[in-house]
Design a protein around this motif. Structure first.
Motif, PDB file in Angstrom:
ATOM      1  N   ALA A 118      44.139   1.553  -6.384  1.00 33.63           N
ATOM      2  CA  ALA A 118      43.518   1.277  -7.500  1.00 33.63           C
ATOM      3  C   ALA A 118      43.676   2.421  -8.664  1.00 33.63           C
ATOM      4  CB  ALA A 118      42.047   0.978  -7.602  1.00 33.63           C
ATOM      5  N   GLY A 119      44.227   2.012  -9.793  1.00 30.57           N
ATOM      6  CA  GLY A 119      44.563   2.988 -10.694  1.00 30.57           C
ATOM      7  C   GLY A 119      45.364   4.167 -10.503  1.00 30.57           C
ATOM      8  N   GLY A 120      46.309   3.959  -9.575  1.00 30.14           N
ATOM      9  CA  GLY A 120      47.328   4.924  -9.050  1.00 30.14           C
ATOM     10  C   GLY A 120      46.693   5.886  -8.086  1.00 30.14           C
ATOM     11  N   ALA A 121      45.609   5.584  -7.577  1.00 28.92           N
ATOM     12  CA  ALA A 121      44.880   6.606  -6.612  1.00 28.92           C
ATOM     13  C   ALA A 121      44.609   5.574  -5.357  1.00 28.92           C
ATOM     14  CB  ALA A 121      43.677   7.248  -6.984  1.00 28.92           C
ATOM     15  N   THR A 122      44.613   6.332  -4.178  1.00 29.46           N
ATOM     16  CA  THR A 122      44.053   5.723  -2.819  1.00 29.46           C
ATOM     17  C   THR A 122      42.618   5.551  -2.757  1.00 29.46           C
ATOM     18  OG1 THR A 122      46.035   6.565  -1.683  1.00 29.46           O
ATOM     19  CG2 THR A 122      44.419   5.890  -0.362  1.00 29.46           C
ATOM     20  N   GLY A 123      42.203   4.316  -2.520  1.00 30.13           N
ATOM     21  CA  GLY A 123      40.650   4.147  -2.460  1.00 30.13           C
ATOM     22  C   GLY A 123      40.465   3.700  -0.973  1.00 30.13           C
ATOM     23  N   TYR A 124      39.245   3.772  -0.488  1.00 32.26           N
ATOM     24  CA  TYR A 124      38.827   3.620   0.919  1.00 32.26           C
ATOM     25  C   TYR A 124      37.458   3.121   1.093  1.00 32.26           C
ATOM     26  CZ  TYR A 124      41.903   7.784   1.442  1.00 32.26           C
ATOM     27  OH  TYR A 124      42.947   8.649   1.334  1.00 32.26           O
ATOM     28  N   ASN A 125      37.643   1.931   1.955  1.00 28.97           N
ATOM     29  CA  ASN A 125      36.393   1.406   2.547  1.00 28.97           C
ATOM     30  C   ASN A 125      36.163   1.796   3.794  1.00 28.97           C
ATOM     31  OD1 ASN A 125      36.024  -0.510   0.160  1.00 28.97           O
ATOM     32  ND2 ASN A 125      37.347  -2.042   1.034  1.00 28.97           N
TER      33      ASN A 125
END
Length: 337
Positions: A118-125
């Motif tokens: 998201a937004g060019g960055a890696t996200g995590y759940n």
């Protein structure tokens, strides 16, 4: 086995059978009441639980608010060490996720980290499953773990994340054996538009979605000028919370400020029943609400909403304590049958 016509004994044998049966009955009664007071009658065995008469629900344990605040202190430290926030794509968020995961792993949960962009960055759940329970009936409980970039996000939403974490750890401490399968989740990139939770729900096959009997969301449960708001999206889930607060003498109102703005919307939009709690964000507390709940009328429920002052000083301990206990009550109650 084919049926067979009953055989009728002759009269002389019939009387012998009656005497023998009587003797056996007397002997069984004597054995069953051995050691009982004279004339005592053995109590019948309790009936097995049925759908119409489910097993009694064990009371949830008290969730120590000191434990919840200890998690908040850790999240504050992680934000302070990482440019003052725990936002999506920033090191403070990943450090927060690693902290929660380590606690759950040590307690015996099966954890998984799901990545998204998201937004060019890696996200995590982070998703954590408690072993056991009916895998075809899943109760989910969750909160978003990310903050905005302008502050550490201790009420928004360290409070919900920490209360859910401590409830999960209480499940492990108590060795809970629920009828339903328990799944806990901490979402990334909520502040960018519910991206983490939506990613999770959208990736679920239809058959897996149908197994989720309910999703409970906790986004801001320790606001410094608190209200006590309950989601009204599902009557059965709403009643569990409203009845619990009513029994404590705490009035509640329907949650409207954050309607559709937190992770429960991702589940609701997929047809999954949702419920949850909220103590208020940027809206102003009215005079009627101040009379009902205390606090300051004419002031926001959280004056530090999305600001740098959303620190560990921005928490109302009473609200955090009550809501943490209410979360545990809901998990124990809704997973029992």
């Amino acid at each position: 086995m084919p049926s067979r016509t009953p055989h009728t004994p002759p009269p002389y044998r019939s009387s012998w059978f009656r005497r023998a049966a009587t003797a056996v009955a007397v002997l069984a009664t004597a054995i069953g009441t051995a050691g009982a007071a004279p004339g005592a009658i053995a109590a019948p065995a309790p009936a097995a639980p049925t759908a119409a008469h489910p097993a009694a629900v064990a009371a949830a344990p008290d969730i120590p608010v000191a434990n919840v605040k200890a998690h908040l202190a850790q999240l504050q430290s992680l934000a302070t060490a990482n440019s003052g926030n725990r936002a999506h794509g920033r090191p403070g968020y990943k450090a927060s996720l690693d902290y929660v995961k380590a606690k759950l792993d040590a307690a015996g949960f099966t954890t998984s980290v799901q990545q998204f962009t998201a937004g060019g960055a890696t996200g995590y759940n982070l998703v954590a499953d408690w072993p056991g329970g009916n895998a075809g009936q899943i109760l989910m409980t969750g909160a978003h773990l990310d903050s905005v970039t302008s502050g550490p996000g201790i009420n928004d939403n360290g409070s919900g994340s920490s209360a859910v974490l401590e409830t999960a750890l209480a499940v492990a401490r108590e060795g809970l054996k629920p009828a339903k399968h328990l799944r806990f989740a901490w979402w990334g990139a909520e502040e960018l538009g519910l991206i983490g939770s939506r990613n999770y729900v959208n990736a679920l096959p239809t058959a897996e979605r149908s197994k989720i009997t309910g999703y409970l969301n906790f986004d801001m449960v320790g606001s410094p000028n608190p209200g006590y708001f309950v989601y009204d999206d599902n009557p059965a889930l709403e009643a569990v919370f409203k009845d619990w607060f009513a029994a404590k003498g705490v009035a509640t109102e329907i949650e409207t400020e954050g309607d559709g703005r937190s992770d429960h919307a991702s589940f609701k939009n997929a047809g999954i029943a949702v419920g949850g709690l909220f103590t208020g964000a940027g809206r102003t507390k009215t005079s009627a609400q101040a009379q009902k709940w205390g606090g300051t009328a004419g002031q926001a429920f959280d004056r530090c909403y999305h600001s740098s002052c959303d620190t560990t000083s921005n928490i109302n301990d009473t609200a955090l304590d009550r809501n943490s206990d209410a979360i545990a009550h809901a998990v124990w109650t809704l997973s029992a049958n």
